[in-house]
Enzyme design. Structure first.
Site, PDB file in Angstrom:
ATOM      1  N   VAL A  59      12.037   1.966  -3.943  1.00 58.61           N
ATOM      2  CA  VAL A  59      12.213   2.497  -2.252  1.00 58.61           C
ATOM      3  C   VAL A  59      13.195   3.820  -2.277  1.00 58.61           C
ATOM      4  O   VAL A  59      12.607   4.645  -1.578  1.00 58.61           O
ATOM      5  CB  VAL A  59      13.004   1.485  -1.491  1.00 58.61           C
ATOM      6  CG1 VAL A  59      13.466   1.954  -0.123  1.00 58.61           C
ATOM      7  CG2 VAL A  59      12.215   0.247  -1.590  1.00 58.61           C
ATOM      8  N   CYS A  60      13.877   4.086  -3.361  1.00 61.52           N
ATOM      9  CA  CYS A  60      14.589   5.232  -3.292  1.00 61.52           C
ATOM     10  C   CYS A  60      13.866   6.343  -3.932  1.00 61.52           C
ATOM     11  O   CYS A  60      13.570   7.519  -3.418  1.00 61.52           O
ATOM     12  CB  CYS A  60      15.818   5.127  -4.519  1.00 61.52           C
ATOM     13  SG  CYS A  60      16.974   4.098  -3.759  1.00 61.52           S
TER      14      CYS A  60
END
Length: 166
Positions: A59-60
């Site tokens: 997600v990052c």
């Protein structure tokens, strides 16, 4: 304070959470070359501050890539991605991924940013996923503290806020 979870377990955020209209506090973080970077270094510009727990997670990575892709369309907006990853790891990841339009910054040394923006996760020594838009006069014009750290931010809202800020 907003209730925040990490993998559905409650975590404690340290520091004061910010609201729209607050003055953005001055902070010091490290660039990938270990030089100090402060909010005031970009005075007079709009800043979109993308906060991620670790650049090396799915997600990052997606969040950083998205803002890297959109940065060119934002005009006079400086895009900063802040995590507690070591500056060396940030530099390596950006080089491997072709990230050139955002500045990755490390809050590893003393969590100065995390504490001042209310995103330091006490239990994990990570930063909680969040987005801030700070206008050219250092006023916070957009805030998103993501309730579940492993979820995505509202990209469209953050980008619209950055485009509208002056």
């Amino acid at each position: 304070m907003a209730a925040v979870t990490f993998k559905e377990k409650p975590v404690t955020l340290t520091g004061k959470q910010l609201s729209v209209g607050d003055k953005a506090p001055e902070f010091t973080v490290l660039a990938t070359d270990l030089s100090e970077v402060k909010l005031s270094d970009s005075k007079g510009k709009v800043r979109l501050i993308s906060v991620v727990p670790s650049i090396d997670t799915g997600v990052c990575e997606a969040q950083t890539r998205k803002f890297n892709e959109e940065a060119a369309e934002l005009g006079n907006v400086e895009v900063l991605t802040i995590s507690v990853d070591l500056p060396f790891a940030q530099r390596r990841w950006c080089a491997a991924e072709g990230i050139e339009n955002v500045q990755t910054l490390s809050d590893h040394r003393d969590l100065d940013f995390g504490k001042k923006f209310g995103v330091a996760i006490e239990e994990l020594r990570l930063l909680s996923r969040s987005i801030f838009v700070v206008d050219s006069s250092d006023t916070v014009t957009y805030v998103e503290y993501v309730p579940e750290v492993t979820n995505h931010v509202n990209y469209d809202a953050a980008l619209a806020a950055a485009k509208q800020a002056k």
